[in-house]
Enzyme design. Structure first.
Site, PDB file in Angstrom:
ATOM      1  N   THR A 143      -1.224   3.557   6.165  1.00  0.00           N
ATOM      2  CA  THR A 143      -0.972   4.301   7.386  1.00  0.00           C
ATOM      3  C   THR A 143       0.498   4.695   7.487  1.00  0.00           C
ATOM      4  O   THR A 143       1.362   4.176   6.780  1.00  0.00           O
ATOM      5  CB  THR A 143      -1.336   3.463   8.618  1.00  0.00           C
ATOM      6  OG1 THR A 143      -0.439   2.337   8.687  1.00  0.00           O
ATOM      7  CG2 THR A 143      -2.767   2.962   8.535  1.00  0.00           C
ATOM      8  N   GLU A 183       2.475   3.871   9.738  1.00  0.00           N
ATOM      9  CA  GLU A 183       3.256   2.700  10.132  1.00  0.00           C
ATOM     10  C   GLU A 183       3.582   1.827   8.918  1.00  0.00           C
ATOM     11  O   GLU A 183       4.693   1.293   8.801  1.00  0.00           O
ATOM     12  CB  GLU A 183       2.488   1.882  11.180  1.00  0.00           C
ATOM     13  CG  GLU A 183       2.355   2.562  12.530  1.00  0.00           C
ATOM     14  CD  GLU A 183       1.399   3.747  12.517  1.00  0.00           C
ATOM     15  OE1 GLU A 183       1.557   4.652  13.362  1.00  0.00           O
ATOM     16  OE2 GLU A 183       0.483   3.767  11.659  1.00  0.00           O
ATOM     17  N   GLY A 210     -13.028   0.209  -3.545  1.00  0.00           N
ATOM     18  CA  GLY A 210     -13.499  -0.868  -2.685  1.00  0.00           C
ATOM     19  C   GLY A 210     -12.352  -1.733  -2.202  1.00  0.00           C
ATOM     20  O   GLY A 210     -12.172  -2.860  -2.684  1.00  0.00           O
ATOM     21  N   TYR A 211     -11.578  -1.205  -1.277  1.00  0.00           N
ATOM     22  CA  TYR A 211     -10.434  -1.935  -0.727  1.00  0.00           C
ATOM     23  C   TYR A 211     -10.688  -2.353   0.724  1.00  0.00           C
ATOM     24  O   TYR A 211     -10.817  -3.518   1.042  1.00  0.00           O
ATOM     25  CB  TYR A 211      -9.170  -1.066  -0.777  1.00  0.00           C
ATOM     26  CG  TYR A 211      -8.389  -1.115  -2.064  1.00  0.00           C
ATOM     27  CD1 TYR A 211      -8.979  -1.503  -3.266  1.00  0.00           C
ATOM     28  CD2 TYR A 211      -7.054  -0.752  -2.093  1.00  0.00           C
ATOM     29  CE1 TYR A 211      -8.257  -1.535  -4.456  1.00  0.00           C
ATOM     30  CE2 TYR A 211      -6.320  -0.782  -3.272  1.00  0.00           C
ATOM     31  CZ  TYR A 211      -6.924  -1.171  -4.451  1.00  0.00           C
ATOM     32  OH  TYR A 211      -6.206  -1.194  -5.606  1.00  0.00           O
ATOM     33  N   SER A 212     -10.717  -1.376   1.628  1.00  0.00           N
ATOM     34  CA  SER A 212     -10.772  -1.672   3.066  1.00  0.00           C
ATOM     35  C   SER A 212     -12.062  -2.388   3.446  1.00  0.00           C
ATOM     36  O   SER A 212     -13.127  -2.180   2.848  1.00  0.00           O
ATOM     37  CB  SER A 212     -10.646  -0.381   3.867  1.00  0.00           C
ATOM     38  OG  SER A 212      -9.387   0.207   3.662  1.00  0.00           O
ATOM     39  N   GLU A 216      -0.991   6.319  -6.422  1.00  0.00           N
ATOM     40  CA  GLU A 216      -1.723   7.135  -5.456  1.00  0.00           C
ATOM     41  C   GLU A 216      -0.765   7.920  -4.574  1.00  0.00           C
ATOM     42  O   GLU A 216      -0.995   9.080  -4.269  1.00  0.00           O
ATOM     43  CB  GLU A 216      -2.596   6.236  -4.584  1.00  0.00           C
ATOM     44  CG  GLU A 216      -3.354   6.991  -3.510  1.00  0.00           C
ATOM     45  CD  GLU A 216      -3.939   6.077  -2.461  1.00  0.00           C
ATOM     46  OE1 GLU A 216      -4.618   6.592  -1.562  1.00  0.00           O
ATOM     47  OE2 GLU A 216      -3.713   4.858  -2.528  1.00  0.00           O
TER      48      GLU A 216
END
Length: 770
Positions: A382, A384, A125-127, A242
């Site tokens: 991402t 970036e 439950g991050y984003s 991760e």
């Protein structure tokens, strides 16, 4: 690193386990890119748990395998190659390490056994809708009420939430603190009142991700990990676990094999797609890039093990692995061509009771795999974000040397730093100068560098190719113009491989002592660097030989006093030694030299009824030429690494010093990301070069294949780094006043020495097919 025999035994053990325990239907689903459900994942999870291998990175005290990073890497690779499902990471590789590091005694005793057994399925439950990569802007809130927290908010992109029993969740617990300082790390039971889901359909038609709504969800305070408001620290710790291992080399190899098989089966315009020259070229590049990823992964693992890392290794591997995976998937969907138009989501949910899929059915399923894999460069940070991390932590000089190599590097570097002039301060010698007359050539001999790779019986030091590459890398950094590559390396190694004789021994001793600097006349009018004796024909006449023909672009050929000439002799290529007289004249030979693009001299040489004695013929040289050329190609790659590193360092320093719009040029994200792209190209070229340098010299085909892989990759990297360096230097990059242009020109010359990128991609394919 572990002893090779230990790792070989471990690999055999893993392969035997996979052969005996991996269910055939699971393997088939993975290899055919079919969707896996919760039952599939849990079945494999429990098989691994029964063997004690489900948690490779977990300490033994918690029931894990306690493997080191090298073992984990090997295990992941073998599982991927065998077609085993990936274990779902959220419990095993993400929240479990956080609980082990920061959790309470109760959390460790309660949650860790359930994670390892598969009793609890976890999600992340991050984003949130307004907080993706900028996770610190999350708005989900948790307020303390007695012995509980009450959580309200929304999470999104929550993978496999529909299967989950538990979710580890970041929630804001202090709205007055700075963004990162007011976040806590909570463990939420997904069966709690107030938790609801909405599936999100992805591009491939699947529903593996979800929105999760949290409405007054009560979470016991015992489910708070660590301290309140310290969740950002734990989240960063989780992300490091991760991302390391995210290169997924085994999967890349597996999918590359899948691509090769489908390309061989798909017929386009009457021919297998694999025989199409454009597509074959593309597959060769992907194969070389997969090899580069594998070796970069191993290098960074070794660097991490000895504590020499800079913190950016995980991000480098995440970015490179994601990029390669997407490129392979793009090639796979391109094998489908118009078959891709028939794609439907159910193509990834095949009923194997109906029999094996046809090639057309496999091709029709490719768009699903391609579309699903667009996410890989987004989740877990991402591309970036990874570049931002690399720019911050990973732009320093790597150190992959052992102690002996480091000592050699230091000695050569100190001499060149002290004695060798910078490009702007040099006066180039005449095009017809004798290269052995250089003061530096004598100094190199006194330092033992000229005889470094030559046999001890000839006054050499019997050093291996890795030592030669150490020297060449320093020569590249300092733009050394003496003919070390074409004389001490190419000619020295060639002579050492020729049949023993007085002339060979004399020349080898002369090179080692600095008294001789022979050069090889190889390229003819119809070839660049094909080792076929093109251009000159040798014919027997009496007790000697007559040479006729032309050799072109012979490095230092106008002034060299000793020429080694590769000439066509019937069906063979023979090697002849031709030496100039006191005045540098060779009867029957005309030499026309000129200074080339990189400041070195090159000559066109015409042989017109050039008569040489019987002793001048050193023997048939076909195999020896190829082997010596491969050694020199690898050494040239090392020289290119030195030049590219110097270019990168100069560009980074210039970007730090140069101010634009009131701040340093390096403060702009676009510039930072260009520097990162330069670094990544350099790292992959470095990995392939040192892999080739350390290859078994007895396996000439393998060394040749690796030499071509390294040469092709170095050529592409050099072009990219050269262009970016000029671009980031702005107008100054277009002047001859800075070293930048001199490095660019030398790199261009290296690319065209002993075969360019096109030649080596083709050669790599030929050797692979053989």
């Amino acid at each position: 690193m572990r002893v090779d025999t230990d790792m070989a035994a471990f690999r055999d053990e893993v392969r035997a386990f996979l052969r005996d325990e991996l269910p055939a239907d699971l393997r088939r689903k993975v290899l055919d890119h079919q969707r896996l459900d919760k039952g599939d994942f849990l079945r494999w999870h429990r098989i691994l748990h029964a063997r004690g291998w489900v948690a490779p990175n977990c300490p033994a005290e918690y029931g894990g395998a306690a493997w080191d990073i090298e073992q984990r890497n090997l295990f992941d690779e073998e599982c991927a190659l065998a077609g085993a499902p990936e274990t779902v990471p959220f419990g095993l590789r993400m929240v479990a390490p956080v609980i082990m590091a920061y959790g309470s005694a109760w959390q460790k005793s309660h949650f860790l056994p359930r994670i390892l057994s598969g009793q609890d399925w976890w999600c992340q439950g991050y984003s949130e809708p307004g907080a993706g990569s900028d996770l610190a802007s999350l708005t989900t809130r948790a307020r303390r009420e007695g012995d509980n927290f009450v959580v309200n908010g929304q999470k999104t992109w929550t993978t496999y939430a529909q299967y989950a029993d538990m979710m580890f969740c970041l929630a804001r617990t202090n709205s007055e603190a700075k963004a990162q300082a007011g976040i806590s790390f909570l463990l939420i039971d997904m069966r709690s009142p107030g938790v609801s889901l909405r599936p999100i359909r992805t591009l491939d038609g699947g529903e593996e991700i979800n929105e999760v709504f949290l409405d007054d969800v009560v979470v016991p305070a015992s489910h708070l990990v660590g301290e309140v408001d310290r969740g950002w620290t734990y989240a960063k710790y989780l992300l490091s676990h991760e991302r390391f291992g995210a290169a997924r080399v085994g999967r890349a190899k597996r999918e590359l094999g899948h691509l090769q098989r489908l390309a061989a089966q798909r017929v386009v315009d009457g021919l297998p797609l694999a025989d199409d020259p454009v597509f074959a070229h593309r597959m060769a590049q992907l194969e070389i890039d997969t090899l580069a990823l594998e070796q970069t992964n191993l290098r960074l693992i070794a660097r991490d093990q000895r504590g020499a890392g800079h913190g950016a290794e995980a991000s480098i591997l995440k970015f490179l692995g994601s990029t390669l995976a997407q490129r392979i998937s793009e090639a796979l969907v391109d094998t489908a061509g118009s078959n891709a138009l028939a794609y439907q989501s159910q193509a990834l949910e095949r009923d194997y009771a109906q029999g094996d899929p046809t090639v057309e059915e496999e091709l029709e399923a490719m768009p699903g795999f391609y579309l699903n894999l667009r996410k890989i460069s987004i989740y877990g940070g991402t591309d970036e974000v990874q570049k931002d991390i690399i720019a911050k932590l990973g732009l320093g000089l790597p150190d992959d040397y052992n102690d002996d190599e480091r000592a050699l590097d230091d000695a050569v570097g100190r001499y060149l730093q002290r004695e060798y002039p910078v490009p702007a301060g040099r006066t180039p010698p005449p095009a017809d100068a004798d290269p052995a007359a250089s003061l530096h050539w004598r100094a190199f001999a006194e330092m033992g560098l000229l005889g470094l790779g030559l046999p001890g019986s000839s006054g050499g030091m019997d050093a291996g190719l890795t030592d030669l590459c150490v020297v060449m890398q320093q020569f590249g950094r300092h733009l050394v113009t003496e003919p070390y590559d074409v004389s001490a390396l190419l000619c020295g190694q060639l002579l050492a491989l020729m049949p023993d004789g007085a002339a060979v021994q004399r020349m080898l001793a002369g090179i080692a002592q600095g008294a001789a600097a022979p050069v090889l006349a190889l390229a003819g009018p119809q070839s660049d660097w094909l080792l076929d004796g093109d251009g000159v024909v040798a014919e027997r006449q009496g007790d000697g030989w007559i040479l006729n023909g032309v050799k072109r672009r012979v490095p230092f050929g106008a002034g060299a006093r000793q020429l080694l000439v590769a000439a066509r002799e019937g069906r063979d290529v023979a090697l002849f030694l031709i030496e100039a007289g006191d005045r540098g004249v060779i009867p029957g030979v005309t030499r026309q030299g000129a200074v080339g693009v990189d400041g070195r001299s090159y000559a066109d040489i015409v042989f017109s009824a050039c008569r040489v004695s019987e002793d001048a013929r050193l023997g048939v040289a076909g195999a020896a030429l190829e082997q010596a050329a491969d050694m020199t190609r690898i050494a040239l790659c090392a020289e290119a690494l030195g030049a590219m590193q110097a270019l990168f360092d100069a560009t980074r320093d210039y970007a730090d010093a140069r101010r634009q719009f009131g701040r340093a040029l390096s403060g702009f994200q676009a510039v930072q990301h260009r520097l990162v792209d330069m670094l990544l190209a350099l790292e992959q070229a470095r990995s392939l070069t040192w892999t080739a340098a350390r290859a078994d010299p007895a396996d000439t085909r393998l060394r040749g294949r690796l030499a071509s892989a390294a040469k092709a990759r170095c050529g592409e990297a050099a072009r990219y780094i050269s262009q970016q360096s000029i671009q980031l230097h702005g107008g100054m990059g277009m002047t001859d006043e800075l070293p930048v242009g001199h490095y660019v020109k030398r790199l261009l010359a290296i690319e065209y020495s002993l075969g360019d990128t096109r030649y080596h991609l083709n050669r790599y394919q030929r050797l692979a097919q053989a």
